[in-house]
Design a protein around this motif. Structure first.
Motif, PDB file in Angstrom:
ATOM      1  N   TYR A  32      29.197  -1.504 -31.869  1.00  0.00           N
ATOM      2  CA  TYR A  32      30.371  -0.685 -32.151  1.00  0.00           C
ATOM      3  C   TYR A  32      31.564  -1.174 -31.358  1.00  0.00           C
ATOM      4  O   TYR A  32      31.447  -1.451 -30.161  1.00  0.00           O
ATOM      5  CB  TYR A  32      30.110   0.777 -31.792  1.00  0.00           C
ATOM      6  N   GLY A  33      32.697  -1.255 -32.006  1.00  0.00           N
ATOM      7  CA  GLY A  33      33.927  -1.491 -31.277  1.00  0.00           C
ATOM      8  C   GLY A  33      34.293  -0.268 -30.461  1.00  0.00           C
ATOM      9  O   GLY A  33      33.947   0.859 -30.841  1.00  0.00           O
ATOM     10  N   ALA A  34      34.980  -0.489 -29.351  1.00  0.00           N
ATOM     11  CA  ALA A  34      35.360   0.609 -28.472  1.00  0.00           C
ATOM     12  C   ALA A  34      36.868   0.628 -28.294  1.00  0.00           C
ATOM     13  O   ALA A  34      37.497  -0.427 -28.167  1.00  0.00           O
ATOM     14  CB  ALA A  34      34.679   0.460 -27.125  1.00  0.00           C
ATOM     15  N   GLY A  35      37.403   1.823 -28.283  1.00  0.00           N
ATOM     16  CA  GLY A  35      38.840   1.947 -28.123  1.00  0.00           C
ATOM     17  C   GLY A  35      39.214   3.034 -27.135  1.00  0.00           C
ATOM     18  O   GLY A  35      38.426   3.936 -26.866  1.00  0.00           O
ATOM     19  N   TRP A  36      40.405   2.896 -26.592  1.00  0.00           N
ATOM     20  CA  TRP A  36      40.990   3.923 -25.738  1.00  0.00           C
ATOM     21  C   TRP A  36      42.236   4.469 -26.435  1.00  0.00           C
ATOM     22  O   TRP A  36      43.062   3.695 -26.940  1.00  0.00           O
ATOM     23  CB  TRP A  36      41.355   3.374 -24.372  1.00  0.00           C
ATOM     24  N   PHE A  37      42.327   5.762 -26.411  1.00  0.00           N
ATOM     25  CA  PHE A  37      43.461   6.467 -26.995  1.00  0.00           C
ATOM     26  C   PHE A  37      44.030   7.396 -25.935  1.00  0.00           C
ATOM     27  O   PHE A  37      43.337   7.754 -24.989  1.00  0.00           O
ATOM     28  CB  PHE A  37      43.012   7.296 -28.200  1.00  0.00           C
ATOM     29  N   ARG A  38      45.264   7.780 -26.100  1.00  0.00           N
ATOM     30  CA  ARG A  38      45.817   8.751 -25.172  1.00  0.00           C
ATOM     31  C   ARG A  38      46.745   9.695 -25.925  1.00  0.00           C
ATOM     32  O   ARG A  38      47.333   9.339 -26.940  1.00  0.00           O
ATOM     33  CB  ARG A  38      46.573   8.071 -24.030  1.00  0.00           C
ATOM     34  N   GLN A  39      46.847  10.891 -25.364  1.00  0.00           N
ATOM     35  CA  GLN A  39      47.753  11.883 -25.921  1.00  0.00           C
ATOM     36  C   GLN A  39      48.586  12.467 -24.800  1.00  0.00           C
ATOM     37  O   GLN A  39      48.055  13.145 -23.905  1.00  0.00           O
ATOM     38  CB  GLN A  39      46.985  12.980 -26.650  1.00  0.00           C
ATOM     39  N   GLY A  92      48.756  11.652 -19.515  1.00  0.00           N
ATOM     40  CA  GLY A  92      48.185  12.201 -20.730  1.00  0.00           C
ATOM     41  C   GLY A  92      46.674  12.293 -20.622  1.00  0.00           C
ATOM     42  O   GLY A  92      46.087  11.930 -19.597  1.00  0.00           O
ATOM     43  N   VAL A  93      46.075  12.772 -21.691  1.00  0.00           N
ATOM     44  CA  VAL A  93      44.623  12.796 -21.780  1.00  0.00           C
ATOM     45  C   VAL A  93      44.172  11.510 -22.457  1.00  0.00           C
ATOM     46  O   VAL A  93      44.670  11.154 -23.531  1.00  0.00           O
ATOM     47  CB  VAL A  93      44.118  14.016 -22.577  1.00  0.00           C
ATOM     48  N   TYR A  94      43.264  10.836 -21.813  1.00  0.00           N
ATOM     49  CA  TYR A  94      42.771   9.549 -22.311  1.00  0.00           C
ATOM     50  C   TYR A  94      41.387   9.749 -22.920  1.00  0.00           C
ATOM     51  O   TYR A  94      40.495  10.324 -22.290  1.00  0.00           O
ATOM     52  CB  TYR A  94      42.719   8.530 -21.187  1.00  0.00           C
ATOM     53  N   TYR A  95      41.242   9.275 -24.141  1.00  0.00           N
ATOM     54  CA  TYR A  95      40.001   9.420 -24.892  1.00  0.00           C
ATOM     55  C   TYR A  95      39.373   8.058 -25.158  1.00  0.00           C
ATOM     56  O   TYR A  95      40.060   7.102 -25.504  1.00  0.00           O
ATOM     57  CB  TYR A  95      40.255  10.095 -26.238  1.00  0.00           C
ATOM     58  N   CYS A  96      38.074   8.029 -25.044  1.00  0.00           N
ATOM     59  CA  CYS A  96      37.303   6.868 -25.446  1.00  0.00           C
ATOM     60  C   CYS A  96      36.748   7.137 -26.838  1.00  0.00           C
ATOM     61  O   CYS A  96      36.395   8.280 -27.168  1.00  0.00           O
ATOM     62  CB  CYS A  96      36.170   6.653 -24.452  1.00  0.00           C
ATOM     63  N   ALA A  97      36.662   6.095 -27.649  1.00  0.00           N
ATOM     64  CA  ALA A  97      36.121   6.246 -28.996  1.00  0.00           C
ATOM     65  C   ALA A  97      35.367   4.982 -29.382  1.00  0.00           C
ATOM     66  O   ALA A  97      35.602   3.910 -28.816  1.00  0.00           O
ATOM     67  CB  ALA A  97      37.235   6.526 -30.000  1.00  0.00           C
ATOM     68  N   ALA A  98      34.487   5.132 -30.361  1.00  0.00           N
ATOM     69  CA  ALA A  98      33.712   3.986 -30.832  1.00  0.00           C
ATOM     70  C   ALA A  98      33.650   4.012 -32.353  1.00  0.00           C
ATOM     71  O   ALA A  98      33.574   5.081 -32.968  1.00  0.00           O
ATOM     72  CB  ALA A  98      32.308   4.023 -30.250  1.00  0.00           C
ATOM     73  N   GLY A  99      33.694   2.834 -32.934  1.00  0.00           N
ATOM     74  CA  GLY A  99      33.639   2.742 -34.383  1.00  0.00           C
ATOM     75  C   GLY A  99      32.848   1.539 -34.849  1.00  0.00           C
ATOM     76  O   GLY A  99      32.918   0.479 -34.223  1.00  0.00           O
ATOM     77  N   LYS A 100      32.139   1.699 -35.945  1.00  0.00           N
ATOM     78  CA  LYS A 100      31.347   0.591 -36.492  1.00  0.00           C
ATOM     79  C   LYS A 100      32.262  -0.506 -37.031  1.00  0.00           C
ATOM     80  O   LYS A 100      32.000  -1.690 -36.854  1.00  0.00           O
ATOM     81  CB  LYS A 100      30.452   1.119 -37.606  1.00  0.00           C
ATOM     82  N   THR A 101      33.346  -0.090 -37.686  1.00  0.00           N
ATOM     83  CA  THR A 101      34.280  -1.065 -38.268  1.00  0.00           C
ATOM     84  C   THR A 101      35.717  -0.640 -38.006  1.00  0.00           C
ATOM     85  O   THR A 101      36.452  -0.271 -38.927  1.00  0.00           O
ATOM     86  CB  THR A 101      34.050  -1.210 -39.785  1.00  0.00           C
ATOM     87  N   PRO A 102      36.151  -0.699 -36.756  1.00  0.00           N
ATOM     88  CA  PRO A 102      37.540  -0.312 -36.476  1.00  0.00           C
ATOM     89  C   PRO A 102      38.527  -1.320 -37.035  1.00  0.00           C
ATOM     90  O   PRO A 102      38.227  -2.521 -37.141  1.00  0.00           O
ATOM     91  CB  PRO A 102      37.582  -0.290 -34.952  1.00  0.00           C
ATOM     92  N   THR A 103      39.677  -0.835 -37.426  1.00  0.00           N
ATOM     93  CA  THR A 103      40.719  -1.712 -37.934  1.00  0.00           C
ATOM     94  C   THR A 103      42.046  -1.311 -37.323  1.00  0.00           C
ATOM     95  O   THR A 103      42.214  -0.185 -36.853  1.00  0.00           O
ATOM     96  CB  THR A 103      40.822  -1.638 -39.466  1.00  0.00           C
TER      97      THR A 103
END
Length: 125
Positions: A32-39, A92-103
């Motif tokens: 899985y690809g991993a990403g960081w997001f923030r709000q 902000g609030v930082y979120y980790c996320a994972a996706g099989k096919t992130p784009t």
């Protein structure tokens, strides 16, 4: 059960550094690809970084390019976000996320399947 647990947030002065961690269970970052997001307060959530499963290629939003670095430790099934030269705008609030096919389409990350609950980062002046 799939879980993503972020840690490492906190209060830091402007110009300082923090490292966020995201520990995964129930799946592996090898697949899985991993990403960081923030709000930020009053703003929409934005994707700021991504690391691919296949070859660990990385993406950074312009707002963090040159200051943040994403990495992963496959043995620990953990993804990190090293944040340097922090400014109050990084709060902000930082979120980790994972996706099989992130784009990525026009600087927006899509395709995340799992999300953590977030960790708060506060940068003071």
């Amino acid at each position: 059960e799939v879980q993503l647990v972020e840690s490492g947030g906190g209060l830091v002065q402007a110009g300082g550094s923090l490292t966020l961690s995201c520990a995964a269970s129930g799946f592996t970052f090898a697949a899985y690809g991993a990403g960081w997001f923030r709000q930020a307060p009053g703003k929409e959530r934005e994707g700021i970084s991504l690391i691919s499963a296949k070859d660990s290629s990385t993406y950074y939003a312009d707002s963090v390019k040159g200051r943040f670095a994403i990495s992963k430790d496959s043995a620990k099934n953990t993804v990190y976000l090293q944040m340097n030269s922090l400014s109050p705008e990084d709060t902000g609030v930082y979120y980790c996320a994972a996706g099989k096919t992130p784009t990525i389409v026009i600087d927006t990350i899509y395709g995340m399947d799992y999300w953590g609950k977030g960790t708060l980062v506060t940068v003071s002046v």
